[in-house]
Design a protein around this motif. Structure first.
Motif, PDB file in Angstrom:
ATOM      1  N   ARG A   1      -4.301  -0.500  -9.933  1.00  9.30           N
ATOM      2  CA  ARG A   1      -4.527  -0.362  -8.586  1.00  9.30           C
ATOM      3  C   ARG A   1      -5.743  -0.205  -8.033  1.00  9.30           C
ATOM      4  O   ARG A   1      -6.335   0.717  -8.320  1.00  9.30           O
ATOM      5  N   PRO A   2      -6.462  -1.371  -7.797  1.00 10.17           N
ATOM      6  CA  PRO A   2      -7.926  -1.396  -7.291  1.00 10.17           C
ATOM      7  C   PRO A   2      -7.711  -1.048  -5.833  1.00 10.17           C
ATOM      8  O   PRO A   2      -6.992  -1.108  -5.254  1.00 10.17           O
ATOM      9  N   TYR A   3      -9.046  -0.294  -5.329  1.00  9.37           N
ATOM     10  CA  TYR A   3      -9.015   0.215  -4.078  1.00  9.37           C
ATOM     11  C   TYR A   3     -10.430  -0.043  -3.253  1.00  9.37           C
ATOM     12  O   TYR A   3     -11.316  -0.143  -4.193  1.00  9.37           O
TER      13      TYR A   3
ATOM     14  N   THR B   1       0.465   6.431   3.182  1.00 10.55           N
ATOM     15  CA  THR B   1       1.538   5.395   3.101  1.00 10.55           C
ATOM     16  C   THR B   1       1.626   4.905   1.500  1.00 10.55           C
ATOM     17  O   THR B   1       0.727   5.491   0.580  1.00 10.55           O
ATOM     18  N   ASP B   2       2.056   3.844   1.218  1.00  7.18           N
ATOM     19  CA  ASP B   2       2.027   3.240  -0.242  1.00  7.18           C
ATOM     20  C   ASP B   2       0.612   2.755  -0.437  1.00  7.18           C
ATOM     21  O   ASP B   2       0.389   2.677  -1.714  1.00  7.18           O
ATOM     22  N   HIS B   3      -0.092   2.235   0.541  1.00 10.97           N
ATOM     23  CA  HIS B   3      -1.478   1.850   0.269  1.00 10.97           C
ATOM     24  C   HIS B   3      -2.582   2.469   0.725  1.00 10.97           C
ATOM     25  O   HIS B   3      -3.650   2.357   0.310  1.00 10.97           O
TER      26      HIS B   3
ATOM     27  N   THR C   1     -17.091  15.418   0.264  1.00  7.51           N
ATOM     28  CA  THR C   1     -16.919  14.076   1.005  1.00  7.51           C
ATOM     29  C   THR C   1     -15.285  14.022   1.216  1.00  7.51           C
ATOM     30  O   THR C   1     -14.705  14.356   0.418  1.00  7.51           O
ATOM     31  N   LEU C   2     -15.134  13.339   2.143  1.00 14.57           N
ATOM     32  CA  LEU C   2     -13.706  13.065   2.819  1.00 14.57           C
ATOM     33  C   LEU C   2     -13.710  11.570   2.759  1.00 14.57           C
ATOM     34  O   LEU C   2     -14.512  10.718   3.391  1.00 14.57           O
ATOM     35  N   LEU C   3     -12.806  10.808   2.073  1.00 11.42           N
ATOM     36  CA  LEU C   3     -12.638   9.501   1.909  1.00 11.42           C
ATOM     37  C   LEU C   3     -11.418   8.948   2.173  1.00 11.42           C
ATOM     38  O   LEU C   3     -10.511   9.957   2.307  1.00 11.42           O
ATOM     39  N   PHE C   4     -11.323   7.790   2.950  1.00 15.78           N
ATOM     40  CA  PHE C   4     -10.011   7.048   3.201  1.00 15.78           C
ATOM     41  C   PHE C   4     -10.025   5.525   2.418  1.00 15.78           C
ATOM     42  O   PHE C   4     -10.804   4.924   2.539  1.00 15.78           O
ATOM     43  N   LYS C   5      -8.965   5.605   1.536  1.00 18.79           N
ATOM     44  CA  LYS C   5      -8.713   4.606   0.569  1.00 18.79           C
ATOM     45  C   LYS C   5      -7.959   3.615   0.777  1.00 18.79           C
ATOM     46  O   LYS C   5      -6.528   4.275   1.009  1.00 18.79           O
ATOM     47  N   TYR C   6      -8.213   2.262   0.539  1.00 20.29           N
ATOM     48  CA  TYR C   6      -7.004   1.290   0.601  1.00 20.29           C
ATOM     49  C   TYR C   6      -6.564   0.920  -0.632  1.00 20.29           C
ATOM     50  O   TYR C   6      -7.603   0.154  -1.170  1.00 20.29           O
ATOM     51  N   TYR C   7      -5.662   1.060  -1.174  1.00 20.46           N
ATOM     52  CA  TYR C   7      -5.039   0.521  -2.614  1.00 20.46           C
ATOM     53  C   TYR C   7      -4.305  -0.818  -2.224  1.00 20.46           C
ATOM     54  O   TYR C   7      -3.325  -0.984  -1.653  1.00 20.46           O
ATOM     55  N   PHE C   8      -4.732  -1.752  -3.401  1.00 24.86           N
ATOM     56  CA  PHE C   8      -4.116  -2.997  -3.400  1.00 24.86           C
ATOM     57  C   PHE C   8      -3.062  -2.928  -4.504  1.00 24.86           C
ATOM     58  O   PHE C   8      -2.905  -1.783  -5.231  1.00 24.86           O
ATOM     59  N   ASN C   9      -2.198  -3.865  -4.580  1.00 26.96           N
ATOM     60  CA  ASN C   9      -0.971  -4.096  -5.649  1.00 26.96           C
ATOM     61  C   ASN C   9       0.200  -3.113  -5.057  1.00 26.96           C
ATOM     62  O   ASN C   9      -0.121  -1.973  -4.134  1.00 26.96           O
TER      63      ASN C   9
END
Length: 241
Positions: free
Chosen positions: A135-137, A82-84, A120-128
């Motif tokens: 864009r921090p996350y 998604t966008d985030h 490693t597998l990461l799931f990241k949430y991006y702000f802004n």
């Protein structure tokens, strides 16, 4: 007419800005950069678990080991679901860690070394918003950890403590990864980033020695549990499609 041209120009600039910084749903990206791994390490005392095939439980007091920090090259591939929200696969060239003696083992200095693998597998949430350059996350993931090329390299330690040639094996494990960072887009496709990760990681090192004793050469097994708990920083540059 001039007002219309000005409005058109402003709209065009806005579109260009959006295109330059978009990290929206469907975006695929790759990065490469430099990993620095800083173990917050400690260990349990060395315990002799068997001698000549007979079980023992002899703990050597005031013994231990810690790991030096290491650096390596890293690579990631990610996709914005998604966008985030993005998923990311992380892999690095296996870094080599040196094992340093602590306690009564400290005078021996470097005891051995090993290489660490940790895809490693990461799931990241991006702000802004996806159009923002900065864009921090926050990220959460899982890593598969194992070691290769484990070996004792200190001949004095082999002769005076283990009393013979020794092979080493270590456990593999799945470990959680806690991650935070940011990216900064400086062109339409290019961006730079910085992240910090923490892995609550420990492993059991098992030693098998052909030990020279007063009654001859006997097989001795011993082990120690080592906590690594590395803090991993990653400075990178990336390209998105």
């Amino acid at each position: 007419m001039k007002l219309k041209q000005a409005v058109t120009g402003i709209a065009a600039l806005a579109c260009m800005s959006t295109a330059a910084h978009a990290q929206s749903a469907g975006t695929l990206y790759f990065t490469t950069g430099w990993f620095h791994l800083a173990p917050q390490s400690s260990s349990k005392p060395l315990t002799i678990t068997s001698l000549g095939g007979s079980p023992t439980n002899i703990t050597e007091p005031n013994t231990g080991a810690s790991l030096d920090s290491a650096d390596t090259i890293g690579f990631t591939a990610g996709y914005f679901v998604t966008d985030h929200i993005a998923t990311e696969f992380v892999l690095g060239v296996p870094p080599k860690f040196d094992l340093q003696g602590t306690g009564s083992f400290e005078p021996f200095g470097t005891l051995g070394s090993a290489k660490q693998w940790s895809p490693t597998l990461l799931f990241k949430y991006y702000f802004n918003e996806p159009t923002a350059a900065f864009r921090p996350y926050l990220g959460l993931g899982v890593s598969r950890i194992w070691f290769t090329d484990e070996k004792i390299t200190n001949n004095a330690f082999l002769a005076n403590v283990l009393h013979g040639p020794t092979s080493v094996s270590t456990d593999s494990s799945w470990e959680p990864v806690f991650n935070a960072g940011f990216t900064y887009a400086f062109a339409k496709h290019w961006f730079a980033g910085l992240s910090i990760s923490y892995l609550p990681l420990s492993t059991t090192a098992k030693l098998t020695t052909a030990a020279t004793t007063p009654v001859g050469v006997l097989t001795a097994t011993s082990q120690t549990k080592i906590k690594l708990n590395p803090i991993v920083s990653y400075v990178n540059i990336g390209y998105r499609f």
